[in-house]
Design an enzyme around this catalytic site. Sequence first.
Site, mmCIF file in Angstrom:
data_model
loop_
_atom_site.group_PDB
_atom_site.id
_atom_site.type_symbol
_atom_site.label_atom_id
_atom_site.label_comp_id
_atom_site.label_asym_id
_atom_site.label_seq_id
_atom_site.Cartn_x
_atom_site.Cartn_y
_atom_site.Cartn_z
ATOM 1 N N GLY A 144 -15.913 22.165 27.609
ATOM 2 C CA GLY A 144 -16.226 21.975 26.204
ATOM 3 C C GLY A 144 -14.995 21.878 25.339
ATOM 4 O O GLY A 144 -13.873 22.079 25.789
ATOM 5 N N GLU B 232 -10.163 25.283 37.713
ATOM 6 C CA GLU B 232 -11.022 25.143 38.886
ATOM 7 C C GLU B 232 -12.376 24.579 38.463
ATOM 8 O O GLU B 232 -12.849 24.841 37.367
ATOM 9 C CB GLU B 232 -11.205 26.524 39.531
ATOM 10 C CG GLU B 232 -11.821 26.522 40.885
ATOM 11 C CD GLU B 232 -11.822 27.917 41.517
ATOM 12 O OE1 GLU B 232 -12.404 28.042 42.592
ATOM 13 O OE2 GLU B 232 -11.275 28.867 40.928
ATOM 14 N N GLU C 145 -11.066 17.335 30.947
ATOM 15 C CA GLU C 145 -11.221 18.593 31.683
ATOM 16 C C GLU C 145 -11.712 18.423 33.109
ATOM 17 O O GLU C 145 -11.533 19.315 33.930
ATOM 18 C CB GLU C 145 -12.162 19.532 30.919
ATOM 19 C CG GLU C 145 -11.599 19.938 29.569
ATOM 20 C CD GLU C 145 -12.375 21.060 28.917
ATOM 21 O OE1 GLU C 145 -13.189 21.704 29.600
ATOM 22 O OE2 GLU C 145 -12.148 21.295 27.712
#
Length: 99
Positions: free
Chosen positions: A9, A75, A29
């Site tokens: 986000g 991760e 991301e």
Amino acid sequence: FAGSWHLPGSFVLRGERLEECAQRVAREELGTRVVAIKLAGVFDNIEGDPRGHVIDVVYECVLTDEPSAVGDTAEVGWFSKLPEMGFGQAEMVKKLGVL
């Protein structure tokens, strides 16, 4: 919440549409593109973010590629059981019926 799991986000940039934000977040991301973006839910997050009251707008998306950890993402994982989550997102994920 460094070290905790959470949904990808970001804050919406000035002049950016919500779906454009979802596409940017996927790219920055997760290193992937998203298509077939569908609104999944909107949630008040009054106490989950230490920066203040935020509104979480959650989209269901189809990824074009396998996601990977890029940018600030450490991760990426897929879960069959809900892990401990930061930003008060566990309750939101439960309400969505995802896990």
